[in-house]
Design a protein around this motif. Structure first.
Motif, PDB file in Angstrom:
ATOM      1  N   ASP A 172      10.900   1.011   1.067  1.00 52.87           N
ATOM      2  CA  ASP A 172       9.698   0.642   1.828  1.00 52.87           C
ATOM      3  C   ASP A 172       9.692  -0.871   2.072  1.00 52.87           C
ATOM      4  O   ASP A 172       8.671  -1.549   1.902  1.00 52.87           O
ATOM      5  CB  ASP A 172       8.406   1.093   1.135  1.00 52.87           C
ATOM      6  CG  ASP A 172       7.199   0.972   2.066  1.00 52.87           C
ATOM      7  OD1 ASP A 172       7.383   0.667   3.256  1.00 52.87           O
ATOM      8  OD2 ASP A 172       6.068   1.184   1.591  1.00 52.87           O
ATOM      9  N   SER A 220       0.831  -1.207   0.000  1.00 54.60           N
ATOM     10  CA  SER A 220       0.000   0.000   0.000  1.00 54.60           C
ATOM     11  C   SER A 220       0.859   1.249   0.000  1.00 54.60           C
ATOM     12  O   SER A 220       1.768   1.329   0.831  1.00 54.60           O
ATOM     13  CB  SER A 220      -0.899   0.023   1.229  1.00 54.60           C
ATOM     14  OG  SER A 220      -1.735  -1.107   1.220  1.00 54.60           O
ATOM     15  N   SER A 243       0.062  -5.891   4.304  1.00 57.19           N
ATOM     16  CA  SER A 243       0.486  -5.070   3.173  1.00 57.19           C
ATOM     17  C   SER A 243       1.985  -4.806   3.253  1.00 57.19           C
ATOM     18  O   SER A 243       2.475  -4.347   4.280  1.00 57.19           O
ATOM     19  CB  SER A 243      -0.287  -3.757   3.293  1.00 57.19           C
ATOM     20  OG  SER A 243      -0.297  -3.084   2.093  1.00 57.19           O
TER      21      SER A 243
HETATM   22  O1  URP Z   1       2.391  -1.840   2.161  1.00 61.34           O
HETATM   23  C1  URP Z   1       3.239  -1.256   2.809  1.00 61.34           C
HETATM   24  N1  URP Z   1       3.908  -0.269   2.292  1.00 61.34           N
HETATM   25  N2  URP Z   1       3.445  -1.626   4.085  1.00 61.34           N
HETATM   26  C2  URP Z   1       4.342  -1.066   4.976  1.00 61.34           C
HETATM   27  C3  URP Z   1       3.755  -0.008   5.811  1.00 61.34           C
HETATM   28  C4  URP Z   1       3.591   1.251   5.016  1.00 61.34           C
HETATM   29  O2  URP Z   1       2.508   1.493   4.563  1.00 61.34           O
HETATM   30  O3  URP Z   1       4.548   1.985   4.820  1.00 61.34           O
END
Ligand code: URP
Ligand code: ZN
Ligand code: ZN
Length: 499
Positions: free
Chosen positions: A318, A291, A343
């Motif tokens: 990320d 996400s 996520s």
């Molecule tokens: O999907 C993701 N990026 N998960 C990690 C937490 C965030 O949203 O940064």
């Protein structure tokens, strides 16, 4: 006779964010002592013939051994995540100390620091995640932690248990302004996501591909727009994390054009993957759930343009690892709905090789821009320059020697983090880190790990210029010049300035 340097890297091409030039690099102790030709003797010689000598990667967004928004612990330990980072050419990481509701922020930082101190193989610091910005947290913990060298705060506008509403976003921005911290935001409109998810699920649309639909572009566009306006109200700089859409990047471009101090980040998954990856059978596609979601080829092109133009300034991983089993992606079973899958995807190891392949080997934006986006600008934005992200006298000797010709076919089995898979499986990448140094020590030699567990150091920092307000726009100019400035805003005006 004592050698002039402890180590000299000879015969290579140094690449900085300013360009490429033939040069040797002399190291004394933990720092770069000289950059030039015909350097003197050294205790230890490293040949870099036919190699590129670049600053170690600075990854400013990685979730490591962290309690995530879904209440799950990430798959990695500090040891596994930073082993992967080092092998992939990343020598500094900013991870997260995550306060959840009811937690004391200072205690949270203590606990996360203990884990990193014991396990990290690379140098590190933390963004402070605030999910519960109580008056006490903002008035006591935040100032105390800023004095200890934590110079950035992260907030979420989505995820049920992490999201901060507008009123509390303003509280956080004001506290950040008072303490000169950069605020980083996961900016998506929670209501839109919740509304879409409910309706998709009610109609039986449970497959992973509906994750993308449940986070419509509008959610990101509105999330960023709103942060821009809240940032402008208090003249507090904000970094928008993981921009995934063309329109999101355009919002940032417009805001910067208006003189609002907004920065933007994107990640390899938004540059190299698309929602076609959801067309995999069964639960397999859960590996690609993150996400905001991966989008379209048109978004990829727009994000590359935004990077070229400077609308987006950094590319981080990320890294958010969950194993493809009951401990992670399949915690709700093999037939879980898209909204029951945690996520996030791993990326700390491949961020640098993926971008080297695209930018240096395939010449998209070029080698200097690669250094700028992966090391030097992240270091500057987050207060790590001049120690990190630079090859210049006085900088830490964090150096990656790249073999530009080595071809590597990416497989799950070759990854060093604890996820067990990579969403970039099957790609052939040209260029790979052959030798990696951190503070003058060889931590990766011909692809083999040499670093000791716990050898990474904490990096105290101040936020630097990126967190300084513009000093030109506090609050609502027209109304305040008619009605006077409320005292809580007056305190924020630069010395000697009046509206
Ligand atoms: O999907 C993701 N990026 N998960 C990690 C937490 C965030 O949203 O940064
Ligand atoms: Zn996020
Ligand atoms: Zn994240």
């Amino acid at each position: 006779m004592t050698p002039a340097f402890d180590t000299v890297i000879r015969g290579g091409t140094v690449v900085t964010s300013g360009g490429a030039f033939r040069s040797d690099v002399g190291i004394r102790g933990e720092t770069i002592a000289a950059v030039g030709l015909d350097l003197g003797t050294a205790g230890h010689e490293i040949s870099a013939a036919d190699r590129l000598i670049m600053p170690g990667g600075v990854d400013t967004h990685a979730h490591i051994q962290q309690l995530s928004a879904s209440g799950k612990l990430n798959a990695d330990t500090w040891e596994s995540a930073t082993t992967a980072a080092a092998i992939g050419g990343t020598t500094t990481v900013i991870a997260f100390a995550a306060q959840h509701i009811g937690m004391n922020l200072s205690k949270v930082v203590e606990d996360y620091s203990a884990l990193a101190r014991a396990g990290s193989l690379i140098d590190y610091t933390f963004h402070l995640i605030l999910a519960d910005p109580t008056p006490e947290t903002l008035a006591e913990d935040v100032p105390a932690l800023m004095k200890q060298g934590y110079a950035s705060i992260k907030i979420f506008t989505t995820y049920e248990r992490m999201k901060v509403d507008d009123e509390h976003v303003l509280d956080v921005l004001l506290a950040a302004r008072a303490n000169r911290a950069l605020v980083c935001v996961h900016a998506e409109n929670h209501g839109v996501i919740k509304w879409m998810t409910k309706r998709l699920v009610a109609r039986g649309h449970h497959a992973m591909k509906f994750h993308a639909l449940s986070h419509p572009r509008t959610a990101e566009i509105d999330g960023i727009e709103r942060m821009v306006r809240l940032s402008a109200l208090l003249d507090q700089p904000v970094m928008i994390f993981h921009v995934s859409t063309a329109e999101g990047a355009a919002v940032i471009r417009r805001a910067r054009g208006e003189g609002i101090k907004i920065f933007g980040e994107t990640c390899p998954q938004y540059l190299f993957l698309t929602d076609d990856d959801f067309d995999r059978p069964g639960a397999e596609a859960a590996k690609w759930v993150c996400s905001p979601p991966i989008r379209t080829p048109a978004d990829q092109d727009a994000l590359w343009r935004a990077l070229a133009l400077g609308d987006l300034q950094t590319i981080s991983s990320d890294h958010a690892p969950y194993r493809f089993d009951e401990s992670g992606k399949l915690a709700s079973g093999p037939n879980a709905r898209f909204d029951q899958v945690p996520s996030g995807m791993p990326g700390i190891e491949l961020r640098m090789p993926l971008l080297f392949d695209a930018m240096v080997s395939r010449r998209r934006l070029g080698a200097a821009k690669f250094v700028e986006l992966t090391a030097s600008v992240p270091a500057r934005l987050y207060g790590l320059h001049p120690r990190k992200g630079a090859i210049e006298p006085g900088a830490d000797a964090d150096i990656v020697i790249w073999d530009p010709d080595r071809e590597t076919v990416i497989s799950d089995a070759m990854m060093h983090d604890n996820t067990g898979f990579t969403p970039f499986v099957g790609r052939t990448l040209r260029g790979w880190p052959s030798t990696v140094l951190i503070r003058g020590n060889v931590v990766v030699d011909d692809g083999a790990l040499k670093a000791a567990v716990g050898s990474g150091k904490f990096l105290p920092r101040t936020a630097g210029l990126s967190a300084d307000p513009m000093g030109t726009q506090v609050g609502d100019h027209t109304t305040m010049s008619r009605m006077g400035i409320p005292d809580f805003l007056e305190a924020m005006l630069p010395a000697g300035k009046r509206l």
